[in-house]
Design a protein around this motif. Structure first.
Motif, PDB file in Angstrom:
ATOM      1  N   PHE B 254      -2.525  37.094  68.567  1.00 52.73           N
ATOM      2  CA  PHE B 254      -3.851  37.729  68.572  1.00 52.73           C
ATOM      3  C   PHE B 254      -4.522  37.721  67.194  1.00 52.73           C
ATOM      4  N   GLY B 255      -3.817  37.186  66.223  1.00 54.58           N
ATOM      5  CA  GLY B 255      -4.425  37.011  64.903  1.00 54.58           C
ATOM      6  C   GLY B 255      -4.756  38.286  64.172  1.00 54.58           C
ATOM      7  N   PHE B 256      -4.009  39.334  64.465  1.00 57.84           N
ATOM      8  CA  PHE B 256      -4.298  40.576  63.716  1.00 57.84           C
ATOM      9  C   PHE B 256      -3.417  40.702  62.484  1.00 57.84           C
ATOM     10  N   LYS B 257      -3.841  41.557  61.569  1.00 62.56           N
ATOM     11  CA  LYS B 257      -3.080  41.791  60.338  1.00 62.56           C
ATOM     12  C   LYS B 257      -1.928  42.748  60.631  1.00 62.56           C
ATOM     13  N   LEU B 258      -0.754  42.344  60.232  1.00 58.34           N
ATOM     14  CA  LEU B 258       0.445  43.095  60.609  1.00 58.34           C
ATOM     15  C   LEU B 258       1.090  43.803  59.419  1.00 58.34           C
ATOM     16  N   VAL B 259       1.311  45.104  59.608  1.00 57.87           N
ATOM     17  CA  VAL B 259       2.137  45.868  58.671  1.00 57.87           C
ATOM     18  C   VAL B 259       3.368  46.317  59.444  1.00 57.87           C
ATOM     19  N   LEU B 260       4.527  45.876  58.990  1.00 54.67           N
ATOM     20  CA  LEU B 260       5.781  46.295  59.636  1.00 54.67           C
ATOM     21  C   LEU B 260       6.194  47.642  59.065  1.00 54.67           C
ATOM     22  N   ASP B 261       6.443  48.581  59.952  1.00 58.76           N
ATOM     23  CA  ASP B 261       6.727  49.950  59.529  1.00 58.76           C
ATOM     24  C   ASP B 261       8.147  50.326  59.952  1.00 58.76           C
ATOM     25  N   GLY B 262       8.857  51.020  59.077  1.00 58.41           N
ATOM     26  CA  GLY B 262      10.257  51.345  59.373  1.00 58.41           C
ATOM     27  C   GLY B 262      11.122  50.190  58.897  1.00 58.41           C
ATOM     28  N   ALA B 263      11.086  49.125  59.718  1.00 59.47           N
ATOM     29  CA  ALA B 263      11.620  47.814  59.321  1.00 59.47           C
ATOM     30  C   ALA B 263      13.072  47.880  58.849  1.00 59.47           C
ATOM     31  N   ALA B 264      13.888  48.637  59.562  1.00 61.18           N
ATOM     32  CA  ALA B 264      15.281  48.826  59.145  1.00 61.18           C
ATOM     33  C   ALA B 264      16.035  47.504  59.012  1.00 61.18           C
ATOM     34  N   GLU B 265      15.725  46.553  59.885  1.00 63.59           N
ATOM     35  CA  GLU B 265      16.460  45.280  59.830  1.00 63.59           C
ATOM     36  C   GLU B 265      15.617  44.149  59.250  1.00 63.59           C
ATOM     37  N   ALA B 266      14.579  44.487  58.506  1.00 68.32           N
ATOM     38  CA  ALA B 266      13.718  43.455  57.902  1.00 68.32           C
ATOM     39  C   ALA B 266      14.523  42.510  57.022  1.00 68.32           C
ATOM     40  N   TYR B 267      15.611  43.040  56.421  1.00 66.59           N
ATOM     41  CA  TYR B 267      16.417  42.200  55.519  1.00 66.59           C
ATOM     42  C   TYR B 267      17.051  41.018  56.253  1.00 66.59           C
ATOM     43  N   ARG B 268      17.065  41.064  57.581  1.00 68.39           N
ATOM     44  CA  ARG B 268      17.631  39.952  58.352  1.00 68.39           C
ATOM     45  C   ARG B 268      16.585  38.876  58.648  1.00 68.39           C
ATOM     46  N   LEU B 269      15.303  39.162  58.359  1.00 72.51           N
ATOM     47  CA  LEU B 269      14.227  38.257  58.775  1.00 72.51           C
ATOM     48  C   LEU B 269      13.278  37.939  57.626  1.00 72.51           C
ATOM     49  N   ILE B 270      13.842  37.770  56.459  1.00 75.28           N
ATOM     50  CA  ILE B 270      13.005  37.580  55.265  1.00 75.28           C
ATOM     51  C   ILE B 270      12.046  36.398  55.421  1.00 75.28           C
ATOM     52  N   ASP B 271      12.564  35.247  55.833  1.00 84.63           N
ATOM     53  CA  ASP B 271      11.716  34.057  55.930  1.00 84.63           C
ATOM     54  C   ASP B 271      10.615  34.246  56.958  1.00 84.63           C
ATOM     55  N   GLU B 272      10.983  34.829  58.086  1.00 89.09           N
ATOM     56  CA  GLU B 272      10.012  35.016  59.165  1.00 89.09           C
ATOM     57  C   GLU B 272       8.890  35.966  58.726  1.00 89.09           C
ATOM     58  N   ILE B 273       9.266  36.996  58.015  1.00 87.65           N
ATOM     59  CA  ILE B 273       8.271  37.978  57.560  1.00 87.65           C
ATOM     60  C   ILE B 273       7.325  37.342  56.538  1.00 87.65           C
ATOM     61  N   LYS B 274       7.903  36.574  55.633  1.00 91.56           N
ATOM     62  CA  LYS B 274       7.067  35.915  54.624  1.00 91.56           C
ATOM     63  C   LYS B 274       6.121  34.908  55.280  1.00 91.56           C
ATOM     64  N   LYS B 275       6.647  34.159  56.220  1.00 95.29           N
ATOM     65  CA  LYS B 275       5.856  33.129  56.894  1.00 95.29           C
ATOM     66  C   LYS B 275       4.685  33.764  57.654  1.00 95.29           C
ATOM     67  N   ALA B 276       4.937  34.945  58.200  1.00 89.86           N
ATOM     68  CA  ALA B 276       3.900  35.621  58.990  1.00 89.86           C
ATOM     69  C   ALA B 276       2.934  36.408  58.108  1.00 89.86           C
ATOM     70  N   ASN B 277       3.169  36.389  56.794  1.00 90.21           N
ATOM     71  CA  ASN B 277       2.344  37.186  55.878  1.00 90.21           C
ATOM     72  C   ASN B 277       2.298  38.662  56.257  1.00 90.21           C
ATOM     73  N   ALA B 278       3.367  39.131  56.842  1.00 88.34           N
ATOM     74  CA  ALA B 278       3.399  40.539  57.237  1.00 88.34           C
ATOM     75  C   ALA B 278       3.702  41.399  56.016  1.00 88.34           C
ATOM     76  N   GLU B 279       3.074  42.551  55.965  1.00 85.85           N
ATOM     77  CA  GLU B 279       3.378  43.502  54.900  1.00 85.85           C
ATOM     78  C   GLU B 279       4.458  44.454  55.404  1.00 85.85           C
ATOM     79  N   VAL B 280       5.160  45.112  54.466  1.00 82.74           N
ATOM     80  CA  VAL B 280       6.311  45.917  54.872  1.00 82.74           C
ATOM     81  C   VAL B 280       6.262  47.316  54.246  1.00 82.74           C
TER      82      VAL B 280
END
Lengths: 438, 402
Positions: B254-280
């Motif tokens: 949907f092309g919206f700007k994403l802020v990941l909140d909580g993100a307890a397991e974000a450390y497992r998805l570093i590349d994916e998060i960077k690629k998606a330009n998601a903020e944390v």
């Protein structure tokens, strides 16, 4: 066949003996023995699970000792947590507000990885409490953080010959709509008073019977621990927050002549002088911010300082899972932030708690003859940057931060903790609040 | 006559009274936007920062009131909290963060519920937290809107900086716990997609040059349109890796700007998060690591920062005791678990300021920015250090000595 068995058995003993016999000296640390002034360049010698000596005299190091250099480190006694729910102690159910016969030891999983958190936090002795949500949740259990397969491996019998106390509560904690549960504070107190009157009568019957077993009353599982309370053998650990509820405990204590340890004490600062005058001890919880339930809205970091000023002995507890065992030192540090003396804060993590559990002859300070329970810290006990590097229980190392498997329990991470730890699921209807997010 | 006299009196007295001119002297000033300054001075005039620099280079005008401390930082920012919405008592009458009548309610405004007088807002303020991103809670697919506000007293319209900052969304276990439907993860995502598709149609119709063809104005669709147009960001609480990936997939679709909140397991998805330009925004790690936060680690902030992801730290949400975490303590813990001091300070100052789009006003001590300033009697992160003075918009809102 028998020969092999014998040989194996012999091996066991031999291994055990050799592991135990050689003294180990920890040299160079700043030692907080707690029972005396801090020792610079200290030397702690342990052997066979007990402390041989504490001081700074090189001559105290036996010739055959293994010497471990711990320069720039800090050594203090293993910490004593006077109130925790690690291992899933459960206790009474909600069929009844009064459950003195229910024992936490019958529920606890001694292999729970919750206990790894305790070791990572430097905790070596724990009072695991059943409950909560009852006037009397059941019998607590004193545990030493040894290796364990069965609960008996952990039991820590105290100077009075018991390995637990009795958990009580008042205020809103035990007021609920359930069969027999009190709906008001006055009803809560009256139910408890009736119970103790009954226990007094039961105790009298036992005393009257003396050695004549034919005159002994029938065994009563509920009355037995209460008699132990009345004789001073078993300590009541009393959950109480608000100042009016604390005063109710003081009144019960006076009427029935038992000396409970007061737990949590969100509003203890309001009645510090009264607590001191009653000669009772305080086991307090230190929490980041007030609120979350009505009893805790006036909670402050200053509780420890105010109680100290009034002369009340103060120990800390984690109430894990309310606060995290891995951050137990922090409870004392935040109390220092709010005005408590460093000395009393250190005592509150160790010897004061040990006294509350009647275990101070064995733990709580680094003294010759006491259990070799101690922790090695990377720096000042009250610094956020300090880590517990090693935790030793009865002379053997149970936690070492340099071991990645141990360290994982400190930091957390993927797959480190199992999802069935018991400490998060003990708070009765309060749990519903947690879950509802409302 | 009387009225005009009063007006005159107020107009003369109030600026002086409310916006006293203040000089802050400290052993170390942490501007965040620049290197720490030893023996530094910050000058405050009319609610703004007038000067930041070395004591030897800044002369303090004689009419300035002087505050002294060991260390000074920008006013701290809590990147995500529910205080002011979820009250200290934790009883139904003071819990306004989650409306359970429906799982998707983007039209619910935070400004209609926020209580600047709430006890926990005061608690945050006295720990030097001068701005919070608060609003609707976790537990609904779209629970409502969030807002950015100063923590000072006053009515909401005066203290708020951004009345509608993000749409608060949740993907994960807690949603299915609170609503009979969605009951599964797949249903959660399908419900969000269906609603956003409706909003796409609504938005397209609204763009029609012929205004007679516009659909009837719809509060829900309007709020979702703002998300699709990029005017507000999606703040998606997602802790498990599978839920984080679901959030990223939605954001892509949907092309919206994403802020990941909580993100307890974000450390497992570093590349994916960077690629998606998601903020944390990372949840307070002193929280109980149960349910979706089971695999949380204290080293998340460090792992993500080292990987080049800008990390903000939030107090997040607590359903029980304590009713809120304190980001000052949490950033300190991050500093004890791998972040440098400067990096840790950024997680509660400039990083959230940028993420919230308010960095032109707050997040660092720079000339012209709002005079939101926190003074300490030692290392701000040490357990035994106290906050001594807090300023918001140039006004002392807390002073420990008093």
């Amino acid at each position: 066949m028998n020969k092999i068995k014998f040989f194996l058995c012999f091996l066991c003993i031999a291994v055990n003996a050799s592991a135990q016999q050689k003294p180990v000296a920890f040299k160079g640390a700043l030692i907080y023995p707690i029972n005396g002034a801090p020792i610079q360049n200290g030397i702690l010698v342990v052997q066979n699970g007990v402390i041989l000596s504490v001081g700074n005299d090189e001559k105290a190091i036996p010739a055959n000792a293994e010497v471990i250099l711990v320069n720039n480190k800090v050594i203090m006694p293993g910490l004593v947590d006077t109130h925790s729910h690690l291992g899933g102690p459960e206790g009474g159910d909600y069929s009844n507000p009064i459950n003195p016969e229910a024992r936490a030891m019958d529920a606890i999983d001694p292999t729970s990885d919750g206990f790894k958190k305790a070791l990572a936090g430097g905790i070596t002795t724990i009072n695991v409490m059943p409950g909560s949500g009852h006037l009397m949740s059941g019998q607590t259990v004193y545990l030493k953080m040894r290796d364990a397969k069965i609960i008996e491996d952990l039991l820590f019998t105290n100077e009075k010959g018991v390995y637990g106390g009795l958990k009580m509560a008042n205020g809103t904690n035990s007021m609920r709509s359930g069969s027999g549960f009190p709906g008001t504070r006055a009803k809560s107190a009256s139910l408890v008073r009736e119970l103790f009157l009954k226990a007094q009568a039961y105790k009298k019957k036992i005393e009257k019977a003396g050695k004549d077993s034919s005159k002994m009353p029938e065994r009563d599982l509920a009355m037995e621990p209460l008699v132990e309370v009345l004789t001073g053998k078993r300590v009541v650990h009393f959950h109480t927050h608000k100042s009016n509820d604390i005063l109710t405990v003081l009144r019960l204590s006076k009427e029935f002549g038992f000396k409970p340890v007061l737990h949590h004490l969100s509003e203890g600062w309001k009645v510090a002088d009264e607590i001191a005058k009653a000669g009772l001890q305080a086991s307090i919880i230190v929490i980041d911010a007030p609120g979350g339930k009505m009893e805790a809205i006036n909670l402050t970091l200053e509780t420890g300082a105010k109680l100290e000023k009034s002369g009340v002995p103060v120990a800390f507890h984690t109430d894990d899972g309310i606060t995290d065992s891995r951050l137990f030192l922090r409870a004392a540090a935040l109390s220092v932030r709010a005005g408590m003396s460093r000395e009393k804060a250190l005592e509150g993590l160790t010897i004061v708690g040990a006294k509350m559990l009647d275990l101070s002859s064995k733990v709580g300070s680094l003294e010759k003859g006491k259990d070799a329970d101690f922790i090695i810290l990377s720096g000042d006990p009250f610094s956020i940057y300090t880590k517990v590097e090693q935790t030793w229980v009865e002379g053997s190392k149970k936690y070492d931060i340099s071991n990645p498997a141990d360290r994982a329990f400190l930091t957390g991470g993927y797959g480190v903790f199992s999802s069935d730890r018991g400490e998060f699921h003990h708070h009765g209807d309060e749990e519903e609040d947690t879950k509802s997010g409302n | 006559m009387k009225k005009s006299f009063l007006f005159l009196l107020v107009s003369i007295v109030s600026p002086i009274y409310l916006l006293a001119q203040i000089a802050i002297k400290a052993e170390i000033v942490y501007p965040v936007s620049a290197a720490p300054i030893k023996d530094g001075v910050v000058l405050v005039e009319n609610g703004k920062i007038k000067a930041v620099g070395k004591a030897t280079e800044i002369s303090i005008p004689s009419n300035y009131k002087i505050y002294e401390s060991k260390t000074v930082t920008p006013g701290l920012i809590d990147a995500r909290t529910l205080i002011g919405m979820s009250g200290v008592l934790n009883i139904p009458v003071d819990q306004d963060q989650l409306e359970k009548s429906s799982p998707i309610q983007p039209e619910l405004r935070a400004i209609d519920a926020y209580n600047p007088e709430e006890a926990l807002v005061k608690v945050a303020r006295e720990y030097g937290i001068t701005t919070i991103h608060t609003g609707h809670g976790i537990g609904a697919l779209v629970s409502g809107q969030t807002m950015v506000t100063k923590t000072k007293k006053g009515n909401t319209d005066e203290v708020v900086i951004k009345p509608f900052s993000m749409l608060a969304m949740t993907i994960g276990h807690s949603v299915s716990e609170k609503f009979s439907s969605p009951g599964t993860k797949a249903k959660q995502i399908s419900m969000i997609r269906a609603e956003l598709m409706k909003a796409q149609v609504y938005m397209k119709k609204m763009l029609d040059k012929d205004s007679t063809k516009h659909p009837t104005f719809d509060l829900k669709m309007d709020a979702l349109s703002k998300l699709l147009k990029g005017e507000v960001k999606a703040l998606i609480t997602a802790n498990k890796a599978v839920d984080i990936m679901n959030s990223i997939r939605l954001s892509k679709e949907f092309g919206f700007k994403l802020v990941l909140d909580g993100a307890a397991e974000a450390y497992r998805l570093i590349d994916e998060i960077k690629k998606a330009n998601a903020e944390v925004i990372l949840h307070a790690t002193m929280a109980r690591n149960e349910d979706d936060m089971l695999n949380m680690t204290r080293e998340s902030a460090s792992i993500l920062t080292k990987a080049g992801i800008s990390v903000s730290i939030e107090s997040g949400y607590e359903g029980y005791v304590p009713k809120t975490r304190i980001v000052l303590f949490e950033a300190g813990l991050a500093a004890a678990y791998g972040l440098t001091f400067d990096e840790a300070l950024k997680t509660i100052t400039i990083n959230p300021a940028r993420l919230l789009g308010v960095d032109s006003r707050i997040g660092s001590l720079e000339v012209g920015k709002d005079a939101d300033i926190t003074l300490f009697d030692g290392d701000p992160f040490e357990y035994t250090t106290n906050v001594t003075t807090v300023l918001i918009d140039g006004v002392v809102v807390y002073d420990k000595i008093k």
